[in-house]
Design an enzyme around this catalytic site. Structure first.
Site, mmCIF file in Angstrom:
data_model
loop_
_atom_site.group_PDB
_atom_site.id
_atom_site.type_symbol
_atom_site.label_atom_id
_atom_site.label_comp_id
_atom_site.label_asym_id
_atom_site.label_seq_id
_atom_site.Cartn_x
_atom_site.Cartn_y
_atom_site.Cartn_z
ATOM 1 N N LEU A 189 0.995 -0.829 -0.341
ATOM 2 C CA LEU A 189 -0.411 -0.069 0.119
ATOM 3 C C LEU A 189 0.984 1.503 -0.086
ATOM 4 O O LEU A 189 2.069 1.025 0.760
ATOM 5 C CB LEU A 189 -0.685 0.210 1.250
ATOM 6 C CG LEU A 189 -2.413 -1.079 1.610
ATOM 7 C CD1 LEU A 189 -3.057 -1.213 3.195
ATOM 8 C CD2 LEU A 189 -2.368 -1.121 -0.013
ATOM 9 N N ASP A 190 0.249 2.529 -0.721
ATOM 10 C CA ASP A 190 1.346 3.435 -0.643
ATOM 11 C C ASP A 190 0.873 4.222 0.475
ATOM 12 O O ASP A 190 0.664 3.755 2.322
ATOM 13 C CB ASP A 190 0.416 4.787 -1.873
ATOM 14 C CG ASP A 190 0.242 4.204 -2.498
ATOM 15 O OD1 ASP A 190 0.927 3.605 -3.404
ATOM 16 O OD2 ASP A 190 -0.396 4.445 -3.852
ATOM 17 N N LYS A 191 2.655 4.560 0.767
ATOM 18 C CA LYS A 191 2.903 5.041 2.415
ATOM 19 C C LYS A 191 1.476 6.200 2.720
ATOM 20 O O LYS A 191 1.161 5.698 4.142
ATOM 21 C CB LYS A 191 3.513 6.045 2.386
ATOM 22 C CG LYS A 191 4.237 7.428 3.104
ATOM 23 C CD LYS A 191 5.581 7.954 3.356
ATOM 24 C CE LYS A 191 6.159 8.525 4.741
ATOM 25 N NZ LYS A 191 6.437 9.023 4.974
ATOM 26 N N THR A 193 -1.785 5.821 2.180
ATOM 27 C CA THR A 193 -2.809 4.759 2.217
ATOM 28 C C THR A 193 -2.993 4.195 3.118
ATOM 29 O O THR A 193 -1.814 3.910 3.777
ATOM 30 C CB THR A 193 -2.589 3.771 0.808
ATOM 31 O OG1 THR A 193 -2.593 4.940 -0.468
ATOM 32 C CG2 THR A 193 -4.199 3.033 0.542
#
Length: 381
Positions: A189-191, A193
């Site tokens: 997951l993106d930082k 998110t």
């Protein structure tokens, strides 16, 4: 919620005619079989500078593309960092990454091409574990935490504070398939998110999960708040996703050579507020490309709230109607993260076959932001 720091308004929302823009102005790089260099055998090392001659097959290729193919153990991102830092020279001159080669040039690389290896260490960081057995775990990752080590200013900054560090402290065994930096992780997951992420504890489970992700047998559903009002209750975005060639930190749907990406968007709630219109959506993704939901929502002209990389304003300010006085700065607000949350995972357990349906509740900061919009942001009659 109000912020006292008024910042410039974000870029104007843009709509995208996907079918047209996906192929417009795209120049595909030629596919050439470039011989791989052995850094020890094929380059000369003197005073920390490696020198070699560009192969004739490099003719017509960008410098960064050639180096990434000729030295595959170095990523293209790393190559570009070296070029931008002035550590690469072509025939004695400092080039740009997009410099086109003719073949036969003398290329010099100063310093070690590969960055120092990173070593994740256990850290006692609290974890919200949604499910766990001897084969796998599902963790509710908070926004602001990186999944694994990234590029920081120091080794310590890159090696610490990640989800990997927390897992190594809380779990005795993780799979090794992802390598030393990403033990246990099949996806990411993106930082900024938050939400549910699967972790494998053994290599067999890791490989089975990886196959399930690649064959789309794992259902992934996200909750997002986007700017503007989506006209339809349901929509499917089927646009390829690729790295933006100009702004390398971004992805784009405007390159014809992008990877297939499919997102199904379902409207949960439309909000008409004095801070503008917003839509709360549920997004089910068939694929898991980098920034997929963020770039797909931008392609529709509805960036995710808080996602300034893809056009969302940094500050949400009240709408000023004609004839009204300017509203005080205190009435503005912002969100220090993306309003994007991995809310639901559903799949058959790779070892037992039991169906797992795991929900990650919306974080408190996002619930509070929604409540604020519905009350303080509600339009005055």
């Amino acid at each position: 919620m109000p912020s006292k720091n008024m910042l410039p308004k974000g870029p104007r929302r843009q709509s995208v005619r996907a079918e047209y823009r996906a192929t417009r102005g795209v120049e595909a790089e030629p596919e050439v079989a470039v011989p791989v260099l052995d850094l020890n055998e094929d380059t000369e090392l003197e005073d920390g500078v490696r020198t070699f001659v560009a192969d004739p097959t490099a003719a017509g290729l960008r410098l960064d593309a050639y180096l990434a193919q000729a030295i595959p153990e170095i990523s293209r991102a790393r190559v570009q960092m070296l070029i931008e830092a002035g550590q690469v020279r072509v025939d004695g001159a400092v080039p740009k990454a997009k410099h086109k080669l003719r073949g036969g040039e003398a290329i010099e690389i100063e310093g070690e091409p590969q960055p120092a290896p990173l070593h994740a260490t256990p850290e006692d960081i609290p974890l919200d574990i949604l499910y766990e057995d001897k084969h796998l775990a599902i963790v509710n990752k908070p926004a602001g935490m990186m999944v694994h080590a990234g590029a920081g200013n120091t080794d310590d900054a890159r090696n610490r504070g990640t989800l990997v560090n927390a897992l190594l402290h809380h779990m005795t065994k993780l799979s090794d398939v992802g390598g030393e930096l990403r033990p246990g992780f099949v996806h990411r997951l993106d930082k900024q998110t938050s939400g549910a992420i699967v972790v494998a504890k053994d290599d067999v489970t890791h490989r089975k999960l990886g196959e399930m992700f690649s064959t789309r047998r794992i259902a992934k559903t996200y909750i997002a708040l986007v700017h503007g009002t989506l006209a339809k209750d349901n929509a499917t975005v089927n646009l390829p996703v690729a790295r933006d060639l100009v702004r390398r930190t971004r992805m784009t749907t405007r390159r014809a050579d992008g990877r297939t990406a499919v997102s199904h968007v379902n409207v949960l709630e439309r909000l008409a507020t004095r801070f503008g219109a917003f839509t709360l959506v549920e997004v089910r993704i068939e694929t898991g490309r980098t920034h997929q939901i963020r770039v797909h929502m931008q392609s529709l002209g509805h960036p995710v709230v808080g996602d300034t990389l893809y056009g969302a304003p940094r500050v949400i300010a009240p709408t000023i109607r004609k004839g009204e006085k300017e509203r005080p700065i205190e009435e503005s607000a912002g969100l220090e993260r993306n309003f994007l949350h991995a809310a639901h995972l559903e799949f058959a357990h790779p070892q037992t076959g039991k169906v797992l349906a795991i929900d990650a509740p919306l974080p408190a900061e996002l619930e509070e932001f929604l409540k604020w919009l519905r009350t303080d942001g509600a339009p005055v009659e």
